[in-house]
Design a protein around this motif. Sequence first.
Motif, PDB file in Angstrom:
ATOM      1  N   ASP A   1     -10.000   6.402  -3.620  1.00 13.08           N
ATOM      2  CA  ASP A   1      -9.398   6.712  -2.321  1.00 13.08           C
ATOM      3  C   ASP A   1      -8.145   5.869  -2.123  1.00 13.08           C
ATOM      4  OD1 ASP A   1      -8.824   7.256   0.340  1.00 13.08           O
ATOM      5  OD2 ASP A   1     -10.922   7.276   0.949  1.00 13.08           O
TER       6      ASP A   1
ATOM      7  N   ARG B   1      -6.691   5.124   0.548  1.00 17.41           N
ATOM      8  CA  ARG B   1      -6.764   4.308   1.759  1.00 17.41           C
ATOM      9  C   ARG B   1      -7.357   2.928   1.483  1.00 17.41           C
ATOM     10  NH1 ARG B   1      -9.966   8.405   5.518  1.00 17.41           N
ATOM     11  NH2 ARG B   1     -11.026   8.644   3.529  1.00 17.41           N
TER      12      ARG B   1
ATOM     13  N   LYS C   1      -3.279  -2.686   9.574  1.00 15.04           N
ATOM     14  CA  LYS C   1      -3.338  -1.260   9.238  1.00 15.04           C
ATOM     15  C   LYS C   1      -4.063  -1.057   7.910  1.00 15.04           C
ATOM     16  CE  LYS C   1      -0.417   2.813   8.551  1.00 15.04           C
ATOM     17  NZ  LYS C   1      -1.353   3.392   7.642  1.00 15.04           N
TER      18      LYS C   1
ATOM     19  N   ASP D   1      -7.465   1.072   7.477  1.00 12.67           N
ATOM     20  CA  ASP D   1      -7.504   2.180   6.514  1.00 12.67           C
ATOM     21  C   ASP D   1      -8.571   1.960   5.462  1.00 12.67           C
ATOM     22  OD1 ASP D   1      -5.477   3.444   7.856  1.00 12.67           O
ATOM     23  OD2 ASP D   1      -3.898   2.871   6.436  1.00 12.67           O
ATOM     24  N   THR D   2      -8.732   0.727   5.014  1.00 17.90           N
ATOM     25  CA  THR D   2      -9.751   0.426   4.011  1.00 17.90           C
ATOM     26  C   THR D   2     -11.143   0.672   4.565  1.00 17.90           C
ATOM     27  OG1 THR D   2      -8.328  -1.190   2.923  1.00 17.90           O
ATOM     28  CG2 THR D   2     -10.686  -1.383   2.525  1.00 17.90           C
TER      29      THR D   2
ATOM     30  N   LYS E   1     -11.962   2.786   6.944  1.00 14.94           N
ATOM     31  CA  LYS E   1     -12.152   4.236   7.043  1.00 14.94           C
ATOM     32  C   LYS E   1     -12.416   4.853   5.671  1.00 14.94           C
ATOM     33  CE  LYS E   1      -9.378   4.864  11.176  1.00 14.94           C
ATOM     34  NZ  LYS E   1      -8.106   5.359  11.730  1.00 14.94           N
ATOM     35  N   GLY E   2     -11.687   4.406   4.678  1.00 13.23           N
ATOM     36  CA  GLY E   2     -11.880   4.917   3.321  1.00 13.23           C
ATOM     37  C   GLY E   2     -13.257   4.588   2.771  1.00 13.23           C
TER      38      GLY E   2
END
Length: 118
Positions: free
Chosen positions: A29, A31, A61, A65-66, A68-69
């Motif tokens: 991923d 992210r 950020k 993002d990490t 969420k990934g």
Amino acid sequence: MRKNSIKNTRVSTEVQHELSNILRAGIKDPRVAPFTSVVAAEVAPDLKTCKAYISVLGDEKAQADTLKGLQSAEGYIRRELARTLNLRNTPEIRFILDQSIEYGVNMSKMIDEVNGER
């Protein structure tokens, strides 16, 4: 089984080690930040749930993002964990952002600034 039993500690350590390997080699991923590490893992005494504390090198950020990934790849991570570990139940993983390393670096900078003023 007690919370801090030897078996629970051993399982938590093994889960942490395998999660680190999965994050390093298996997650594709974009992210997920490349410098993501598993700081600690706490497996519940019944082996049903696991809190994985992760540290991300980057700005806020990149950290969001990490997270969420990793949450979207939780099924894959759990399947790989079940494949590598021989447990009756594969724990559900909850990723928690650990900012203790970042906090320590900031405190170290502040101490250096105070010592530099003297």
